[in-house]
Structure formats: C-alpha cells, structure tokens
Scaffold this motif. Sequence first.
Motif, PDB file in Angstrom:
ATOM      1  N   SER A  85      22.924  33.179  10.193  1.00 26.08           N
ATOM      2  CA  SER A  85      22.958  33.944  11.446  1.00 26.08           C
ATOM      3  C   SER A  85      22.305  33.167  12.588  1.00 26.08           C
ATOM      4  O   SER A  85      22.503  33.489  13.758  1.00 26.08           O
ATOM      5  N   ASP A  86      21.547  32.138  12.243  1.00 24.86           N
ATOM      6  CA  ASP A  86      20.867  31.382  13.297  1.00 24.86           C
ATOM      7  C   ASP A  86      20.626  29.965  12.799  1.00 24.86           C
ATOM      8  O   ASP A  86      20.227  29.770  11.643  1.00 24.86           O
ATOM      9  N   LEU A  87      20.871  28.992  13.673  1.00 17.45           N
ATOM     10  CA  LEU A  87      20.731  27.594  13.261  1.00 17.45           C
ATOM     11  C   LEU A  87      19.971  26.857  14.354  1.00 17.45           C
ATOM     12  O   LEU A  87      20.353  26.927  15.533  1.00 17.45           O
ATOM     13  N   ASP A  88      18.887  26.183  13.979  1.00 15.93           N
ATOM     14  CA  ASP A  88      18.097  25.440  14.968  1.00 15.93           C
ATOM     15  C   ASP A  88      18.246  23.952  14.683  1.00 15.93           C
ATOM     16  O   ASP A  88      17.740  23.437  13.676  1.00 15.93           O
ATOM     17  N   LEU A  89      18.947  23.282  15.588  1.00  9.38           N
ATOM     18  CA  LEU A  89      19.203  21.852  15.410  1.00  9.38           C
ATOM     19  C   LEU A  89      18.308  21.017  16.324  1.00  9.38           C
ATOM     20  O   LEU A  89      18.509  19.817  16.486  1.00  9.38           O
ATOM     21  N   SER A  90      17.277  21.637  16.920  1.00  6.19           N
ATOM     22  CA  SER A  90      16.469  20.940  17.931  1.00  6.19           C
ATOM     23  C   SER A  90      15.493  19.958  17.299  1.00  6.19           C
ATOM     24  O   SER A  90      15.022  19.038  17.960  1.00  6.19           O
ATOM     25  N   LYS A  91      15.152  20.150  16.028  1.00  3.93           N
ATOM     26  CA  LYS A  91      14.236  19.202  15.370  1.00  3.93           C
ATOM     27  C   LYS A  91      14.516  19.158  13.873  1.00  3.93           C
ATOM     28  O   LYS A  91      15.085  20.110  13.301  1.00  3.93           O
ATOM     29  N   ARG A  92      14.146  18.042  13.265  1.00  2.00           N
ATOM     30  CA  ARG A  92      14.316  17.918  11.806  1.00  2.00           C
ATOM     31  C   ARG A  92      13.015  18.237  11.116  1.00  2.00           C
ATOM     32  O   ARG A  92      11.956  17.883  11.640  1.00  2.00           O
ATOM     33  N   PRO A  93      13.001  18.863   9.917  1.00  2.00           N
ATOM     34  CA  PRO A  93      14.220  19.341   9.282  1.00  2.00           C
ATOM     35  C   PRO A  93      14.883  20.459  10.092  1.00  2.00           C
ATOM     36  O   PRO A  93      14.201  21.254  10.749  1.00  2.00           O
TER      37      PRO A  93
END
Length: 313
Positions: A85-93
């Motif tokens: 429902s939510d995806l945060d691609l701003s930092k790894r992991p």
Amino acid sequence: MSDTRHTRLLIIGSGPAGYTAGVYGSRAMLEPILVQGIEPGGQLTTTTEVENWPGDTEVQGPDLMLRMEAHARDVGTEIIGDIISDLDLSKRPFTAKGDSGTVYTADAVILATGARAKWLGLESEEKFKGFGVSACATCDGFFYRGQEIVVIGGGNTAVEEALFLTNFASKVTLIHRRDELRSEKILADRLMKNDKIEHLWFHTLEEVFGTEDPLGVEGVKVKHVNTGEITEIPCKGVFVAIGHAPANELVIDQLETHMGGYVVTKPDSTATSIPGVFAAGDLTDHLYRQAVTSAGMGCMAALEAERFLAGDE
Ligand code: FAD
Ligand code: NAP
C-alpha cells in the motif's frame, strides 16, 4: 505490532514479469520475496486461451500463471499473498508497507505491477458496474446465457472478449469508434466470420440505462462519431474493453513516467531513475504489452538487480 521482513530483492507483482524475475532472482541466490497483490497471476488470469506463449500452441491463461508461480516457488522465491500500500524509494534499504501490516525492507526492488483495465468514465458506467457493466468477460460472461451483450473497443481484448462471450450470449455487438480494428488480424478474421457477432463502426458509448430495483442493464445509447446521431441498443451486459493503464500508483510521485504514466527505464535496461529500483512488464511498456515481453523484462530486471547487488559487496 507490525512484522518487519528484510530481503535483498523485493519483487512487487505476480504477473509474467514478477514470476520470471522470481525465477531468475532465485537462481542468482538472492532469495527474493515476491508480493502477489490483489490479482495473483496478473492479467492472464482474466482470459481463457493464450495462443502466443512460445512452447504452447494453446494454454489457458490461469493454468500458465499457476505454472509460473510453481516454477518461481520451486527454485526458491518466497511468494506472499499481500498488497503493497505504500513504497518509500527515497533511501536504501527501500521500504514497502503491506496491507497485512508487514513492512518489507529491501536492498533492491523490482516493480512488476502491470496494468489495469481502463474505464470510459461515464456516470452510468459507474452506476451499473457489477450490475451489468464489466471489464472481464471470463469473470462475468457466464451470467449472460441467452442474453444480448455489447462490447466496447477494437483492440485484442475487445475482440477476444466478443468471441468468448458468444459461448453464452445470443448476440454480441462490438461497438468501435473507428471502422478498423486494432487487434491482430487472426482475431479480426475470427470475429468477422462469427455469425453471433455484429459490429457497429464509428460509434461510442454515451449512456448505459436500466432498471433501478433491482439494479440491472436494459440497454445502451450509442452516438455516431460523425453525425452525432444517437441509437439505442437493447442488451443485458456491457463489456468495456478500451485498453489498460499502468498500475503506477505506488511510484507516480517517485519515478519518472511518460506516455500516460508508464515508468521510464534506461535504454536497453529495466533500471529506473533510482539506483536499485527496476521496472518490468506492462508497468513500463506502452508498446508491446505481451506476456512474453513482460517475462523477458522480468528476466532482465533480475539480472540487473543481481549485478547491482554484487556491486554493493
Ligand atoms: P500483470 O499481468 O498486469 O500483473 C501485475 C501484477 O501486479 C498482479 O499480480 C497484481 O496483483 C500485482 N500488483 C499490482 N499492484 C500491486 C501492489 N500494490 N502490491 C502488490 N502487487 C501488486 N498477452 C499475450 O501475450 N497473449 C495473450 O493472449 C494475452 N491475452 C490477454 C487477455 C486479456 C483479457 C488481457 C487483459 C491481457 C492479455 N494479454 C495477453 C496481455 C498480458 O496479460 C500482459 O501483457 C501481461 O500480463 C503483463 O504482465 P505483467 O507481469 O507486467 O503484469
Ligand atoms: P488496446 O490495444 O490499447 O486497444 C484499446 C481499444 O479501445 C482500441 O481499439 C481503442 O480505439 C479503443 N478505445 C480506447 N479508448 C477509447 C474510448 N475512450 N472510447 C472508445 N474506444 C476507446 O488495448 P487492449 O485491447 O486492452 O490490449 C492491451 C494490450 O494487451 C495490447 O498490447 C494487446 O496486444 C495485449 N493483448 C494481447 C492479446 C493477445 O495477444 N491475444 C489479448 C489481449 C490483449 P482505437 O483503436 O481507435 O485507438
């Protein structure tokens, strides 16, 4: 309390792109987690015969997808029935939240969320959705035994749906806004030869009408695109088959998109604008949108993810 799972490779989506990425990712010893989403097996589970999957002259779409799932699982993909429902691609992991409450963290992500049926956006279409208006002939065709049906569209989906619906309906009218089909010629020929199917060129759907209590379709009003003349066609079912749009809601604000929302990938690659994030299948493909091309991109994405993760070590 939410459960957190870390994986080197998270695959989101369980169509041909996702399962193929699972097979390649597992064989690269990445121990991927694959989250299936609301439609395990993807779009091919909504059709019957698939006649262009190499190696099978004819295979049922749902069977093919069960085989792909079994293959991915057998080689080591962990397949989870959850919806991101939510995806945060701003930092790894990278972090993905599942509807189940599980939080997935991943060193690399393959996006394989595919595409979904488009709707016309008419108020009456919305009103009768599930009560005579559908976008899935294989799911709902059975309810229209002996009835008259209309199908809107002129691509492969519309033609296949019209053909399939002749198994149940007394008559199918294909309504298309031009006088030329976009579908493959072999399908168009079958349509023209089927005497249960009539076609109405140069018309668009204006309104679906029907009964209120119980809610049900009695017919459609269609408009001639040149003259504006309105014609009423009695029918009990309306199948809207006007194409598919990429399922990009998880990434629309995070990744570059083009051509109506398809995720942009680098030339000859599935790499997106964020290192470690790859996109495969209909989510990124505005041109071919086939099972075999989606599977091919799933393979590319897993191989590229493997190289990316090897660079980390
Ligand atoms: P899809 O098959 O669209 O799968 C997307 C996956 O992503 C689904 O499993 C979904 O649950 C998942 N997902 C989406 N959002 C989330 C989320 N938030 N969290 C987790 N998971 C998510 N192609 C052919 O080559 N031959 C055919 O005969 C053929 N027939 C077709 C018939 C019909 C009726 C339709 C609609 C399409 C047909 N196609 C055919 C096209 C083919 O189905 C697609 O090109 C192919 O399925 C695309 O694969 P994909 O893996 O990119 O995504
Ligand atoms: P599509 O190829 O994009 O065709 C959509 C059809 O709907 C077109 O004929 C289009 O008309 C019409 N249309 C679009 N918007 C409309 C609107 N607002 N009002 C009226 N008509 C409208 O979509 P699809 O048929 O769903 O196919 C999607 C992809 O899946 C394609 O790549 C297709 O090859 C693939 N697919 C393959 C198979 C197969 O291989 N057997 C089967 C199904 C799907 P115009 O023609 O005028 O643009």
